[in-house]
Design a protein around this motif. Structure first.
Motif, PDB file in Angstrom:
ATOM      1  N   CYS A 187      33.978  18.084   0.978  1.00 51.24           N
ATOM      2  CA  CYS A 187      32.620  18.284   1.476  1.00 51.24           C
ATOM      3  C   CYS A 187      32.592  17.881   2.938  1.00 51.24           C
ATOM      4  CB  CYS A 187      31.630  17.441   0.666  1.00 51.24           C
ATOM      5  SG  CYS A 187      29.938  17.454   1.307  1.00 51.24           S
ATOM      6  N   VAL A 188      32.054  18.736   3.786  1.00 51.52           N
ATOM      7  CA  VAL A 188      32.020  18.501   5.232  1.00 51.52           C
ATOM      8  C   VAL A 188      30.583  18.573   5.715  1.00 51.52           C
ATOM      9  CG1 VAL A 188      32.746  19.351   7.496  1.00 51.52           C
ATOM     10  CG2 VAL A 188      34.342  19.432   5.562  1.00 51.52           C
ATOM     11  N   ALA A 189      30.187  17.635   6.570  1.00 56.19           N
ATOM     12  CA  ALA A 189      28.832  17.602   7.132  1.00 56.19           C
ATOM     13  C   ALA A 189      28.915  17.376   8.631  1.00 56.19           C
ATOM     14  CB  ALA A 189      27.988  16.517   6.473  1.00 56.19           C
ATOM     15  N   TYR A 190      28.093  18.118   9.392  1.00 55.99           N
ATOM     16  CA  TYR A 190      27.985  17.967  10.841  1.00 55.99           C
ATOM     17  C   TYR A 190      26.546  17.585  11.178  1.00 55.99           C
ATOM     18  CZ  TYR A 190      32.415  20.528  11.718  1.00 55.99           C
ATOM     19  OH  TYR A 190      33.733  20.931  11.771  1.00 55.99           O
ATOM     20  N   GLU A 200      18.883   9.288   8.473  1.00 56.86           N
ATOM     21  CA  GLU A 200      18.731   9.474   7.035  1.00 56.86           C
ATOM     22  C   GLU A 200      19.598  10.615   6.529  1.00 56.86           C
ATOM     23  OE1 GLU A 200      14.481   9.878   6.794  1.00 56.86           O
ATOM     24  OE2 GLU A 200      14.271   7.827   6.069  1.00 56.86           O
ATOM     25  N   PHE A 201      19.769  11.632   7.364  1.00 55.02           N
ATOM     26  CA  PHE A 201      20.658  12.729   6.984  1.00 55.02           C
ATOM     27  C   PHE A 201      22.090  12.217   6.829  1.00 55.02           C
ATOM     28  CE2 PHE A 201      23.736  15.978   8.274  1.00 55.02           C
ATOM     29  CZ  PHE A 201      23.440  17.007   7.401  1.00 55.02           C
ATOM     30  N   LEU A 202      22.547  11.417   7.794  1.00 56.36           N
ATOM     31  CA  LEU A 202      23.897  10.869   7.730  1.00 56.36           C
ATOM     32  C   LEU A 202      24.075   9.993   6.490  1.00 56.36           C
ATOM     33  CD1 LEU A 202      24.431   9.926  11.490  1.00 56.36           C
ATOM     34  CD2 LEU A 202      25.266  11.951  10.277  1.00 56.36           C
ATOM     35  N   LYS A 203      23.052   9.232   6.150  1.00 55.45           N
ATOM     36  CA  LYS A 203      23.114   8.385   4.959  1.00 55.45           C
ATOM     37  C   LYS A 203      23.248   9.227   3.701  1.00 55.45           C
ATOM     38  CE  LYS A 203      20.353   5.060   2.305  1.00 55.45           C
ATOM     39  NZ  LYS A 203      19.070   4.308   2.242  1.00 55.45           N
ATOM     40  N   THR A 204      22.476  10.308   3.629  1.00 58.11           N
ATOM     41  CA  THR A 204      22.470  11.152   2.435  1.00 58.11           C
ATOM     42  C   THR A 204      23.812  11.845   2.236  1.00 58.11           C
ATOM     43  OG1 THR A 204      20.079  11.518   2.596  1.00 58.11           O
ATOM     44  CG2 THR A 204      21.356  13.107   1.309  1.00 58.11           C
ATOM     45  N   VAL A 205      24.335  12.489   3.291  1.00 55.14           N
ATOM     46  CA  VAL A 205      25.584  13.245   3.131  1.00 55.14           C
ATOM     47  C   VAL A 205      26.783  12.304   2.970  1.00 55.14           C
ATOM     48  CG1 VAL A 205      24.718  15.305   4.300  1.00 55.14           C
ATOM     49  CG2 VAL A 205      25.796  13.485   5.647  1.00 55.14           C
ATOM     50  N   SER A 206      26.704  11.117   3.541  1.00 52.09           N
ATOM     51  CA  SER A 206      27.782  10.141   3.335  1.00 52.09           C
ATOM     52  C   SER A 206      27.840   9.710   1.874  1.00 52.09           C
ATOM     53  CB  SER A 206      27.584   8.921   4.236  1.00 52.09           C
ATOM     54  OG  SER A 206      27.685   9.258   5.603  1.00 52.09           O
ATOM     55  N   ALA A 207      26.657   9.543   1.257  1.00 54.04           N
ATOM     56  CA  ALA A 207      26.608   9.158  -0.148  1.00 54.04           C
ATOM     57  C   ALA A 207      27.142  10.258  -1.056  1.00 54.04           C
ATOM     58  CB  ALA A 207      25.171   8.809  -0.541  1.00 54.04           C
ATOM     59  N   LEU A 208      27.106  11.494  -0.583  1.00 51.89           N
ATOM     60  CA  LEU A 208      27.658  12.602  -1.360  1.00 51.89           C
ATOM     61  C   LEU A 208      29.179  12.655  -1.283  1.00 51.89           C
ATOM     62  CD1 LEU A 208      25.142  15.466  -0.462  1.00 51.89           C
ATOM     63  CD2 LEU A 208      25.292  14.194  -2.617  1.00 51.89           C
ATOM     64  N   GLY A 209      29.761  11.794  -0.459  1.00 46.21           N
ATOM     65  CA  GLY A 209      31.208  11.769  -0.316  1.00 46.21           C
ATOM     66  C   GLY A 209      31.731  12.762   0.690  1.00 46.21           C
ATOM     67  N   ASP A 237      37.722   8.308  10.134  1.00 49.60           N
ATOM     68  CA  ASP A 237      37.259   6.998  10.571  1.00 49.60           C
ATOM     69  C   ASP A 237      37.152   6.056   9.370  1.00 49.60           C
ATOM     70  OD1 ASP A 237      34.392   5.823  12.475  1.00 49.60           O
ATOM     71  OD2 ASP A 237      36.485   5.190  12.505  1.00 49.60           O
ATOM     72  N   GLY A 238      38.175   6.145   8.492  1.00 47.36           N
ATOM     73  CA  GLY A 238      38.171   5.267   7.323  1.00 47.36           C
ATOM     74  C   GLY A 238      37.005   5.520   6.391  1.00 47.36           C
ATOM     75  N   GLY A 239      36.565   6.779   6.284  1.00 53.35           N
ATOM     76  CA  GLY A 239      35.473   7.122   5.399  1.00 53.35           C
ATOM     77  C   GLY A 239      34.114   7.019   6.056  1.00 53.35           C
ATOM     78  N   GLY A 240      34.033   6.527   7.293  1.00 60.93           N
ATOM     79  CA  GLY A 240      32.757   6.437   7.980  1.00 60.93           C
ATOM     80  C   GLY A 240      32.423   7.720   8.704  1.00 60.93           C
ATOM     81  N   VAL A 283      31.206  24.291   6.639  1.00 62.07           N
ATOM     82  CA  VAL A 283      30.364  23.111   6.849  1.00 62.07           C
ATOM     83  C   VAL A 283      29.293  23.168   5.767  1.00 62.07           C
ATOM     84  CG1 VAL A 283      28.804  21.894   8.401  1.00 62.07           C
ATOM     85  CG2 VAL A 283      30.800  23.085   9.333  1.00 62.07           C
ATOM     86  N   HIS A 284      29.370  22.248   4.820  1.00 65.02           N
ATOM     87  CA  HIS A 284      28.448  22.294   3.681  1.00 65.02           C
ATOM     88  C   HIS A 284      27.033  21.876   4.070  1.00 65.02           C
ATOM     89  CE1 HIS A 284      32.501  21.974   1.907  1.00 65.02           C
ATOM     90  NE2 HIS A 284      32.008  22.755   0.976  1.00 65.02           N
ATOM     91  N   PHE A 285      26.911  20.908   4.990  1.00 60.71           N
ATOM     92  CA  PHE A 285      25.592  20.431   5.416  1.00 60.71           C
ATOM     93  C   PHE A 285      25.608  20.286   6.938  1.00 60.71           C
ATOM     94  CE2 PHE A 285      26.543  18.667   1.231  1.00 60.71           C
ATOM     95  CZ  PHE A 285      25.468  19.126   0.486  1.00 60.71           C
ATOM     96  N   LEU A 286      24.630  20.892   7.605  1.00 61.40           N
ATOM     97  CA  LEU A 286      24.561  20.816   9.063  1.00 61.40           C
ATOM     98  C   LEU A 286      23.144  20.468   9.486  1.00 61.40           C
ATOM     99  CD1 LEU A 286      26.325  23.110  11.612  1.00 61.40           C
ATOM    100  CD2 LEU A 286      23.965  22.408  12.011  1.00 61.40           C
ATOM    101  N   TYR A 287      23.027  19.440  10.304  1.00 56.21           N
ATOM    102  CA  TYR A 287      21.749  19.003  10.858  1.00 56.21           C
ATOM    103  C   TYR A 287      21.787  19.257  12.364  1.00 56.21           C
ATOM    104  CZ  TYR A 287      17.896  15.817  12.123  1.00 56.21           C
ATOM    105  OH  TYR A 287      16.741  15.270  12.616  1.00 56.21           O
TER     106      TYR A 287
END
Length: 383
Positions: A187-190, A200-209, A237-240, A283-287
């Motif tokens: 899963c990739v998010a930009y 909040e977007f970064l928090k949400t997509v990070s929780a999705l892995g 970045d170590g999962g960040g 890119v699965h999620f893009l903000y």
């Protein structure tokens, strides 16, 4: 003897009768064809290569016109400013330019053509004469009417899917199973934002892995750490969240160098180049909050086919002024904006949510029924 001589020598009746006898068979044959021919089976009367029920047409060309060039810019739209020199000319196949030329295509063929690169189609005026009110009204109608209802969504900051919230959220992600990446799939998010509004977007997509990449052209991030403009220097970045000092470009360079995974780049690049450098096909999620550059960026995504690589898009559109490299009368700008929105829809993006921002300024005019910005959430149903 004299009798015979008189009979033949003076051209008597037997000679004329012989000639008539010779003409009768061809005459009878022709008469038979006229009478019996229409009753013969159709296959016996068709020429070589013809078949019953076949459609007769002439093949003009089966190859696209390689010399046909179309400039992918708003300069083709009435009243909009021309492109800067040096922009690449985009080649458009003959079938794309000739609307309706292949009316015999079936639905699948037409769909396969629509989901690829496409020239932005200029929409007709909302009314017979250009009208600021009419043009704005159809934009607001688009923004405030979702095209797809989601029974399960992810709201800002949420990590678990739920029913749509009662209050008006800033944005939504459609969490239907068929629209989300599989649990065991990458899963990739930009995120492209300069005001920190994507937290909040970064928090949400990070929780999705997801593998998350945040792009900001400013000199430093919130913690004061300097960001380099190399995509490789911040990858993994170590999962960040991987930070990049970079922004979106809508102009396509005339001479493009081949980009490899992790290669350094300029501070401004097209989305396609960024994805290529990072080794991403999807890119699965893009903000995106691009501060009025969104209209030209959207047009680039439509015309390059990049939208087919984006599954969920959350973007803020700004209406206060025309936007970067967009010009013309107010009515022409509004028509261009609506053409871009329709181009997104034609490329497969369905609007699932719209949220109004602050202010009531549209092209420097105060309009009580409209807002200065809207955050829109789309999902791609043709991926």
């Amino acid at each position: 003897m004299r009798t015979c001589a008189r009979w033949w020598g003076h051209g008597g009746l037997p000679l004329r009768s012989g000639i008539l006898l010779l003409l009768i068979p061809p005459f009878l044959l022709g008469l038979q064809l006229l009478v019996v021919g229409p009753r013969l089976p159709r296959a016996a009367r068709l020429g070589v290569g013809e078949r019953e029920g076949a459609v007769a047409f002439s093949v003009i060309s089966i190859e696209p016109e390689r010399n046909s060039r179309h400039r992918g810019s708003p300069s083709r739209l009435p009243g909009l400013e021309g492109e800067e020199e040096g922009e690449q000319e985009v080649e458009v196949e003959d079938g794309e330019r000739r609307e309706g030329a292949r009316a015999y295509e079936d639905e699948n063929e037409m769909l396969s053509r629509q989901v690829g690169p496409r020239t932005l189609e200029v929409q007709s005026w909302a009314e017979e004469e250009p009208s600021f009110t009419a043009e704005l009204n159809r934009i607001i109608t688009y923004i405030t009417n979702p095209q797809l209802n989601c029974s399960r969504v992810l709201s800002p900051g949420q990590t678990q899917a739920s029913q749509p919230p009662a209050g008006p959220p800033h944005w939504l992600l459609c969490a239907e199973d068929w629209l989300l990446p599989a649990a065991d799939a990458p899963c990739v998010a930009y995120s492209f934002s300069m005001d920190g509004g994507d937290a909040e977007f970064l928090k949400t997509v990070s929780a999705l892995g997801c593998e998350v990449h945040c792009f900001d052209p400013s000199n430093s991030d919130a913690s004061g750490r300097h960001l380099g403009n190399s995509l490789a220097s911040n990858h993994g970045d170590g999962g960040g969240v991987s930070q990049h000092k970079m922004w979106l470009e809508w102009r396509v360079a005339r001479k493009r160098t081949h980009k490899t995974r992790g290669s350094p780049g300029s501070v401004s690049q097209t989305l396609a180049d960024i994805m290529a450098a990072l080794g991403h096909h999807t890119v699965h999620f893009l903000y995106a909050d691009l501060l009025s550059a969104e209209w030209r960026v959207f047009q680039n995504w439509i015309e390059s086919g990049t939208l087919q690589s984006i599954h969920h898009l959350v973007a803020t559109v700004h209406l206060q002024w025309a936007g970067f490299e967009v010009g013309g009368t107010d009515e022409e700008v509004l028509r261009y904006w609506f053409s871009v929105l329709q181009g997104l829809r034609a490329s497969g993006l369905k609007l699932i949510h719209g949220s109004a921002g602050e202010g009531h300024s549209v092209l420097k005019q105060t309009v009580a029924s409209a807002h200065s910005s809207y955050t829109l959430s789309w999902v791609n149903t043709r991926r």
